[in-house]
Design a protein around this motif. Structure first.
Motif, short mmCIF file in Angstrom:
data_model
loop_
_atom_site.label_atom_id
_atom_site.label_comp_id
_atom_site.label_asym_id
_atom_site.label_seq_id
_atom_site.Cartn_x
_atom_site.Cartn_y
_atom_site.Cartn_z
N PRO A 97 43.47 21.34 34.68
CA PRO A 97 42.98 21.98 35.44
C PRO A 97 44.55 22.66 36.24
CG PRO A 97 41.54 19.87 35.10
CD PRO A 97 43.35 19.85 34.24
N ASN A 98 44.36 23.95 35.91
CA ASN A 98 44.94 24.89 36.67
C ASN A 98 44.35 26.51 37.29
OD1 ASN A 98 48.48 24.97 37.22
ND2 ASN A 98 47.71 26.71 36.13
N LEU A 99 44.06 25.85 38.33
CA LEU A 99 43.76 27.34 39.23
C LEU A 99 44.33 28.08 39.19
CD1 LEU A 99 40.93 27.67 41.10
CD2 LEU A 99 42.17 26.87 42.96
N LYS A 100 43.96 29.45 39.98
CA LYS A 100 44.79 30.90 40.54
C LYS A 100 43.65 31.61 40.42
CE LYS A 100 48.53 31.32 37.35
NZ LYS A 100 50.20 31.35 36.67
N ILE A 101 44.09 31.70 42.00
CA ILE A 101 43.48 32.61 42.90
C ILE A 101 44.14 34.20 42.76
CG2 ILE A 101 41.69 33.54 45.16
CD1 ILE A 101 41.83 30.26 45.07
N PHE A 102 43.32 35.11 42.70
CA PHE A 102 43.92 37.09 42.30
C PHE A 102 43.15 37.24 43.32
CE2 PHE A 102 44.46 34.37 38.39
CZ PHE A 102 45.63 35.24 37.73
N TYR A 103 43.45 37.86 44.49
CA TYR A 103 43.27 39.39 44.81
C TYR A 103 43.84 40.66 44.86
CZ TYR A 103 42.03 41.64 49.01
OH TYR A 103 41.48 42.94 49.56
N PHE A 104 42.96 41.39 44.55
CA PHE A 104 43.85 42.92 43.73
C PHE A 104 43.24 43.78 45.47
CE2 PHE A 104 42.66 40.68 40.31
CZ PHE A 104 43.53 40.68 39.89
N PRO A 105 43.85 44.35 45.88
CA PRO A 105 43.75 44.83 47.30
C PRO A 105 43.36 45.73 46.85
CG PRO A 105 45.91 44.76 47.44
CD PRO A 105 45.37 43.96 46.28
N PHE A 106 44.06 46.74 45.68
CA PHE A 106 43.55 47.95 45.10
C PHE A 106 42.30 48.36 43.61
CE2 PHE A 106 47.47 48.64 47.09
CZ PHE A 106 47.25 48.75 48.27
N GLU A 107 41.81 49.00 43.04
CA GLU A 107 41.53 48.97 41.94
C GLU A 107 42.07 48.93 40.68
OE1 GLU A 107 38.79 51.86 39.18
OE2 GLU A 107 40.04 53.09 40.15
N VAL A 108 41.83 48.24 39.98
CA VAL A 108 42.88 47.23 38.71
C VAL A 108 41.62 48.18 37.47
CG1 VAL A 108 43.69 46.63 36.83
CG2 VAL A 108 44.30 45.98 39.78
N ASN A 109 41.88 49.93 36.67
CA ASN A 109 40.99 49.80 35.67
C ASN A 109 41.49 49.46 34.11
OD1 ASN A 109 42.41 51.51 34.84
ND2 ASN A 109 42.49 53.00 36.17
N GLU A 110 40.37 49.18 33.27
CA GLU A 110 40.79 48.64 32.28
C GLU A 110 42.36 49.40 31.29
OE1 GLU A 110 39.10 47.71 29.81
OE2 GLU A 110 37.59 46.75 30.54
N LYS A 111 42.48 50.93 31.94
CA LYS A 111 44.01 51.90 31.68
C LYS A 111 45.03 50.95 32.46
CE LYS A 111 42.32 55.19 28.89
NZ LYS A 111 41.86 56.35 28.84
N SER A 112 44.84 50.02 33.66
CA SER A 112 46.00 49.24 34.46
C SER A 112 46.95 48.23 34.31
CB SER A 112 46.31 50.33 36.04
OG SER A 112 44.54 49.98 36.64
N GLY A 113 46.09 47.87 33.39
CA GLY A 113 46.87 46.33 32.94
C GLY A 113 45.62 45.00 34.29
N PRO A 114 44.39 45.31 33.34
CA PRO A 114 43.13 44.18 34.09
C PRO A 114 43.62 42.67 34.10
CG PRO A 114 42.67 45.21 32.31
CD PRO A 114 43.24 46.49 32.63
N PHE A 115 42.76 41.91 34.66
CA PHE A 115 43.26 40.63 34.12
C PHE A 115 42.24 40.48 32.97
CE2 PHE A 115 41.55 35.88 34.43
CZ PHE A 115 42.72 35.17 34.49
N LYS A 116 42.82 39.60 32.46
CA LYS A 116 41.91 39.06 30.79
C LYS A 116 41.53 37.40 30.67
CE LYS A 116 45.37 39.69 27.36
NZ LYS A 116 45.67 40.74 25.72
N PHE A 117 40.40 36.88 30.68
CA PHE A 117 40.22 36.10 30.10
C PHE A 117 39.58 35.41 28.74
CE2 PHE A 117 38.75 31.34 30.95
CZ PHE A 117 39.74 31.21 31.67
N ALA A 118 39.77 34.35 28.19
CA ALA A 118 39.20 34.20 26.71
C ALA A 118 38.11 33.68 27.27
CB ALA A 118 40.00 33.37 25.42
N LEU A 119 37.29 33.41 28.21
CA LEU A 119 35.70 32.42 28.38
C LEU A 119 35.48 31.54 27.39
CD1 LEU A 119 33.54 34.99 29.88
CD2 LEU A 119 35.43 34.25 30.70
#
Length: 201
Positions: A97-119
């Motif tokens: 189990p490997n936890l990460k927390i990401f805080y995004f101060p600015f918008e990240v839209n579909e074209k600007s490299g959003p985080f992706k995850f295989a649910l």
């Protein structure tokens, strides 16, 4: 809207100070696809995140685990972006189990490299363990044909400014490739102190 207005303005000042000051301890990584500036910071400088981190680790790990915290600015170099394993492809970090927390101060839209995850891919099942134990080629990401079983439900997490994403990155995750030349800034909380020994204890 994770931070209130005052805390949000303070975090913007902290980010600006660390990324733009010559006095900060910046590390610069310059692989072919992006330029990355990394500044390690103290959790003491961001008390609101201290509360978040403690609450989340207590729920996930059963105890409070202190994080390492970095400000990361990623600057795309070329569009279209080439594959770079361990970054813009789907990969697990490690198989506990490997936890990460990401805080995004600015918008990240579909074209600007959003985080992706295989649910669902974070679940440590028999299939998951077999993938690691019987991996003859030692390729532990989406390039391995056997990884397809974990990649049936991949979601991109485009976010508004002042957003938090919490993920178990022993699951398959990555950054979607940049489609526009727009810098991406985030705070990343990692928990290297949580080890196999932590699980046994």
């Amino acid at each position: 809207n994770f931070l209130n207005d005052l805390d949000y303005q303070n975090i913007l000042k902290l980010i600006d100070k660390n990324l733009n000051s010559n006095l900060s301890k910046k590390k610069i990584f310059d692989p072919p696809h992006t330029r990355r500036i990394v500044c390690d910071i103290s959790l003491d400088d961001i008390p609101t995140f201290d509360v978040l981190s403690h609450n989340v680790t207590k729920q996930i790990y059963g105890k409070i685990v202190n994080p390492s915290v970095s400000i990361i600015k990623t600057i795309p170099k070329n569009i279209p972006e080439h594959d770079f394993p361990g970054d813009n492809n789907l990969h697990p970090d490690r198989y506990l189990p490997n936890l990460k927390i990401f805080y995004f101060p600015f918008e990240v839209n579909e074209k600007s490299g959003p985080f992706k995850f295989a649910l669902g891919s974070h679940k440590i099942s028999k299939e998951y363990l077999d993938f690691f134990k019987h991996n003859k080629d030692f390729v532990f990401d989406e390039r391995n044909v056997k990884a397809k079983q974990f990649l049936k439900n991949v979601k991109n997490f485009a976010v508004k400014k002042n957003s938090v994403v919490i993920a178990l990155t022993n699951g398959f995750h990555g950054r979607k490739k940049f489609e526009i030349m727009k810098d991406r800034v985030h705070l990343m909380f990692t928990y290297p102190q949580y080890t196999f020994l932590s699980m046994l204890n």
